[in-house]
Scaffold this active site. Structure first.
Site, PDB file in Angstrom:
ATOM      1  N   GLU A   1      31.367  35.933  36.261  1.00  0.00           N
ATOM      2  CA  GLU A   1      31.904  34.660  35.736  1.00  0.00           C
ATOM      3  C   GLU A   1      32.624  33.872  36.849  1.00  0.00           C
ATOM      4  O   GLU A   1      33.594  33.156  36.608  1.00  0.00           O
ATOM      5  CB  GLU A   1      32.761  34.876  34.482  1.00  0.00           C
ATOM      6  CG  GLU A   1      31.939  35.538  33.382  1.00  0.00           C
ATOM      7  CD  GLU A   1      32.214  35.056  31.975  1.00  0.00           C
ATOM      8  OE1 GLU A   1      32.859  34.018  31.790  1.00  0.00           O
ATOM      9  OE2 GLU A   1      31.733  35.735  31.039  1.00  0.00           O
TER      10      GLU A   1
ATOM     11  N   GLY B   1      47.268  60.985  42.606  1.00  0.00           N
ATOM     12  CA  GLY B   1      46.841  61.780  43.763  1.00  0.00           C
ATOM     13  C   GLY B   1      45.458  62.357  43.559  1.00  0.00           C
ATOM     14  O   GLY B   1      44.557  61.673  43.050  1.00  0.00           O
TER      15      GLY B   1
ATOM     16  N   GLN C   1      61.718  57.114  44.525  1.00  0.00           N
ATOM     17  CA  GLN C   1      61.676  55.656  44.612  1.00  0.00           C
ATOM     18  C   GLN C   1      60.280  55.148  44.975  1.00  0.00           C
ATOM     19  O   GLN C   1      59.861  54.078  44.512  1.00  0.00           O
ATOM     20  CB  GLN C   1      62.698  55.168  45.643  1.00  0.00           C
ATOM     21  CG  GLN C   1      62.984  53.697  45.513  1.00  0.00           C
ATOM     22  CD  GLN C   1      64.022  53.239  46.517  1.00  0.00           C
ATOM     23  OE1 GLN C   1      63.975  53.561  47.694  1.00  0.00           O
ATOM     24  NE2 GLN C   1      64.982  52.489  46.044  1.00  0.00           N
TER      25      GLN C   1
ATOM     26  N   THR D   1      33.134  34.419  41.332  1.00  0.00           N
ATOM     27  CA  THR D   1      33.902  35.300  42.226  1.00  0.00           C
ATOM     28  C   THR D   1      35.308  34.737  42.453  1.00  0.00           C
ATOM     29  O   THR D   1      35.580  33.571  42.154  1.00  0.00           O
ATOM     30  CB  THR D   1      33.207  35.372  43.608  1.00  0.00           C
ATOM     31  OG1 THR D   1      33.157  34.031  44.137  1.00  0.00           O
ATOM     32  CG2 THR D   1      31.800  35.940  43.517  1.00  0.00           C
TER      33      THR D   1
HETATM   34  N1  CAA Z   1      33.255  21.493  32.904  1.00  0.00           N
HETATM   35  C1  CAA Z   1      32.328  20.543  32.649  1.00  0.00           C
HETATM   36  N2  CAA Z   1      31.558  19.996  33.641  1.00  0.00           N
HETATM   37  C2  CAA Z   1      31.746  20.447  34.909  1.00  0.00           C
HETATM   38  C3  CAA Z   1      32.690  21.436  35.225  1.00  0.00           C
HETATM   39  C4  CAA Z   1      33.481  21.973  34.165  1.00  0.00           C
HETATM   40  N3  CAA Z   1      34.410  22.900  34.385  1.00  0.00           N
HETATM   41  N4  CAA Z   1      32.648  21.684  36.557  1.00  0.00           N
HETATM   42  C5  CAA Z   1      31.703  20.866  37.067  1.00  0.00           C
HETATM   43  N5  CAA Z   1      31.177  20.111  36.064  1.00  0.00           N
HETATM   44  C6  CAA Z   1      30.160  19.064  36.189  1.00  0.00           C
HETATM   45  C7  CAA Z   1      30.607  18.021  37.204  1.00  0.00           C
HETATM   46  O1  CAA Z   1      31.421  17.032  36.595  1.00  0.00           O
HETATM   47  C8  CAA Z   1      29.293  17.465  37.665  1.00  0.00           C
HETATM   48  O2  CAA Z   1      28.777  16.562  36.697  1.00  0.00           O
HETATM   49  P1  CAA Z   1      28.137  15.152  37.129  1.00  0.00           P
HETATM   50  O3  CAA Z   1      26.891  15.524  37.886  1.00  0.00           O
HETATM   51  O4  CAA Z   1      27.859  14.480  35.828  1.00  0.00           O
HETATM   52  O5  CAA Z   1      29.142  14.469  37.992  1.00  0.00           O
HETATM   53  C9  CAA Z   1      28.365  18.691  37.648  1.00  0.00           C
HETATM   54  O6  CAA Z   1      28.960  19.620  36.727  1.00  0.00           O
HETATM   55  C10 CAA Z   1      28.257  19.354  39.009  1.00  0.00           C
HETATM   56  O7  CAA Z   1      29.549  19.723  39.412  1.00  0.00           O
HETATM   57  P2  CAA Z   1      29.896  20.137  40.900  1.00  0.00           P
HETATM   58  O8  CAA Z   1      29.411  19.085  41.846  1.00  0.00           O
HETATM   59  O9  CAA Z   1      31.334  20.511  40.952  1.00  0.00           O
HETATM   60  O10 CAA Z   1      28.960  21.427  41.084  1.00  0.00           O
HETATM   61  P3  CAA Z   1      28.809  22.411  42.290  1.00  0.00           P
HETATM   62  O11 CAA Z   1      27.390  22.624  42.560  1.00  0.00           O
HETATM   63  O12 CAA Z   1      29.720  21.996  43.419  1.00  0.00           O
HETATM   64  O13 CAA Z   1      29.307  23.818  41.653  1.00  0.00           O
HETATM   65  C11 CAA Z   1      30.848  25.576  41.156  1.00  0.00           C
HETATM   66  C12 CAA Z   1      30.544  24.064  41.184  1.00  0.00           C
HETATM   67  C13 CAA Z   1      32.258  25.627  40.630  1.00  0.00           C
HETATM   68  C14 CAA Z   1      30.776  26.233  42.507  1.00  0.00           C
HETATM   69  C15 CAA Z   1      29.855  26.259  40.167  1.00  0.00           C
HETATM   70  O14 CAA Z   1      28.564  26.340  40.709  1.00  0.00           O
HETATM   71  C16 CAA Z   1      30.323  27.641  39.757  1.00  0.00           C
HETATM   72  O15 CAA Z   1      31.172  27.777  38.882  1.00  0.00           O
HETATM   73  N6  CAA Z   1      29.737  28.697  40.375  1.00  0.00           N
HETATM   74  C17 CAA Z   1      29.961  30.056  39.916  1.00  0.00           C
HETATM   75  C18 CAA Z   1      28.915  30.436  38.916  1.00  0.00           C
HETATM   76  C19 CAA Z   1      29.409  31.477  37.957  1.00  0.00           C
HETATM   77  O16 CAA Z   1      30.572  31.526  37.590  1.00  0.00           O
HETATM   78  N7  CAA Z   1      28.497  32.303  37.516  1.00  0.00           N
HETATM   79  C20 CAA Z   1      28.809  33.275  36.526  1.00  0.00           C
HETATM   80  C21 CAA Z   1      27.548  33.806  35.974  1.00  0.00           C
HETATM   81  S1  CAA Z   1      27.705  34.258  34.266  1.00  0.00           S
HETATM   82  C22 CAA Z   1      28.397  35.776  34.222  1.00  0.00           C
HETATM   83  O17 CAA Z   1      28.872  36.293  35.169  1.00  0.00           O
HETATM   84  C23 CAA Z   1      28.415  36.367  32.851  1.00  0.00           C
HETATM   85  C24 CAA Z   1      28.604  37.853  32.829  1.00  0.00           C
HETATM   86  O18 CAA Z   1      27.677  38.584  32.877  1.00  0.00           O
HETATM   87  C25 CAA Z   1      29.951  38.369  32.620  1.00  0.00           C
END
Ligand code: CAA
Length: 394
Positions: free
Chosen positions: A362, A338, A278, A364
């Site tokens: 993409e 294991g 189980q 965390t």
């Molecule tokens: N779609 C479109 N626009 C968006 C959006 C979305 N999903 N999310 C935010 N925005 C826009 C907002 O509307 C805002 O626009 P305005 O200035 O016109 O109002 C602007 O973007 C800023 O938005 P926030 O104030 O929400 O931004 P923030 O600084 O608070 O950041 C966050 C938001 C979600 C933390 C963002 O920084 C984030 O996603 N961080 C993680 C980064 C990431 O995922 N990196 C991955 C790297 S690539 C990778 O990993 C590829 C690989 O190799 C596999």
């Protein structure tokens, strides 16, 4: 509600599975051990249309829908998660944003070579001091008469040393801190210098590089979308990209489950297959249940995206759950095997190492929770980009 895949979706899934079983599974352990990027594999994927699954045929793609692309990523990642991320970054983080945000001239110039797999794509957002806080990036694009001069560096760029086309984010307005001063550019390999290859815990068949921009001049036609609106391009791209990483995690977990299930039925201890106990049955039941849950979240997010519906929250939920599930369940697969599971004799230790990154790149898990929390608390309401990337058939 209909949980059946269409005939076209099943056909593409089958095609990807066959290719993965013939060309990837037999080599994945060696690519991992030798940290080798399988250059010879991508023309084979391209021949089957798998480098542009969800890109319309008029731009060189296979013309299938986004869910078909997700099914392909799941199958590739089940065989080798390094191949999965290479195709994911190439497609949803490079080709799709050019298609979605590019002018007609940019689309017809940059998309077909990517969709036909003649070139790989890369997405250059992250810098050494700008990871989760993507809006704090420091690379600059200084305005000139007929273009910009780009200076800066990028870190952890998947496909960095192999890509022919890059989507790169830089600050066009040095006076404006945060998201508003950022613009997005389409660059060629000749614009960037690869300065270092990363050594990683897993995903050893993929490349991850540091890039340098040494006062590179680019023309006005390299700006993707509007000046100062690059952050929106990055976020919208990641909304779709995260569904791809969920599919990658799902593929890895499925592979681990398949090995653990077979092993449990064959391995005997105390005079019986260990699947009779189980303790092992419950592990397998939990694995099967969590994989199913991740699959449903992932396919739903893909379904929303291909209908042009909001999917920020659903994509984040899919990635959050699928990645944490993959890390947990690849660990359980090792536990079922294991001592054997801890060795290179079986692939589950590779799956465990590969699964971990899905909780990090993409966005965390902490960032996914932030995105979900903002959405459920009504702190973010946004229009979807107007251009649908839905395929031309199925
Ligand atoms: N779609 C479109 N626009 C968006 C959006 C979305 N999903 N999310 C935010 N925005 C826009 C907002 O509307 C805002 O626009 P305005 O200035 O016109 O109002 C602007 O973007 C800023 O938005 P926030 O104030 O929400 O931004 P923030 O600084 O608070 O950041 C966050 C938001 C979600 C933390 C963002 O920084 C984030 O996603 N961080 C993680 C980064 C990431 O995922 N990196 C991955 C790297 S690539 C990778 O990993 C590829 C690989 O190799 C596999």
């Amino acid at each position: 509600m209909d949980f059946e895949l269409t005939a076209d979706q099943r056909e593409i899934q089958g095609l990807a599975r066959e290719l993965a079983e013939a060309e990837i599974v037999p080599n994945a352990a060696a690519w991992d051990r030798d940290h080798r990027f399988p250059d010879e594999l991508y023309p084979k994927l391209a021949e089957l249309g798998l480098m542009g699954v969800c890109i319309p045929e008029e731009y060189g793609g296979a013309g299938a829908d986004f869910l078909s692309y997700i099914l392909v990523l799941e199958e590739l990642s089940r065989a080798d998660a390094g191949v999965g991320v290479t195709v994911a970054v190439h497609t949803s983080a490079t080709t799709l944003p050019i298609l979605t945000f590019g002018t007609e001239e940019q689309r017809s110039r940059f998309v077909p070579p990517l969709a036909r797999g003649e070139q790989l794509g890369a997405f250059a957002l992250t810098e050494s001091s700008s990871g989760s806080d993507a809006a704090s990036l420091r690379s600059t694009a200084e305005s000139r008469d007929n273009g910009w001069t780009l200076t800066g560096s990028k870190q952890w760029i998947t496909n960095g040393s192999r890509a022919g086309t890059f989507i790169l984010f830089a600050r066009t307005d040095p006076e404006t801190a945060g998201a508003r001063g950022i613009s997005c550019f389409v660059l060629d390999a000749s614009h960037v210098v690869v300065t270092r290859e990363e050594e990683k815990l897993g995903l050893n068949s993929s490349t991850t590089s540091d890039l340098l921009l040494e006062r590179v001049d680019v023309d006005r036609d390299r700006l993707l979308h509007e000046e100062g609106r690059g952050f929106q391009v990055a976020m919208a791209t990641l909304d779709g990209g995260r569904i791809g990483i969920a599919a990658q995690a799902l593929g890895i977990a499925q592979a681990a489950y398949d090995v653990a299930r077979t092993y449990a039925q064959e391995r005997e201890q105390f005079g019986r297959p260990i699947a009779d106990f189980q303790a092992i049955q419950w592990k397998l039941a939990d694995m099967a249940t969590e994989i199913d849950a991740a699959r449903l979240l992932t396919y739903r997010a893909a379904w929303l995206k291909q209908r042009g519906r909001p999917h920020t929250e659903e994509g984040a939920k899919a990635k959050l759950f699928a990645s944490e599930m993959a890390r947990r369940q690849t660990g359980e697969a090792i536990q079922i095997l294991g001592g054997y599971g801890y060795t290179k004799e079986f692939p589950v230790e590779r799956y465990y190492r590969d699964a971990k990154i899905t909780e990090i790149y993409e966005g965390t898990s902490e960032i996914q929770r932030l995105v979900i929390a903002r959405s459920i608390l009504g702190m973010q309401v946004r229009e979807e980009p107007s251009i649908s990337t839905q395929g031309t058939h199925s």
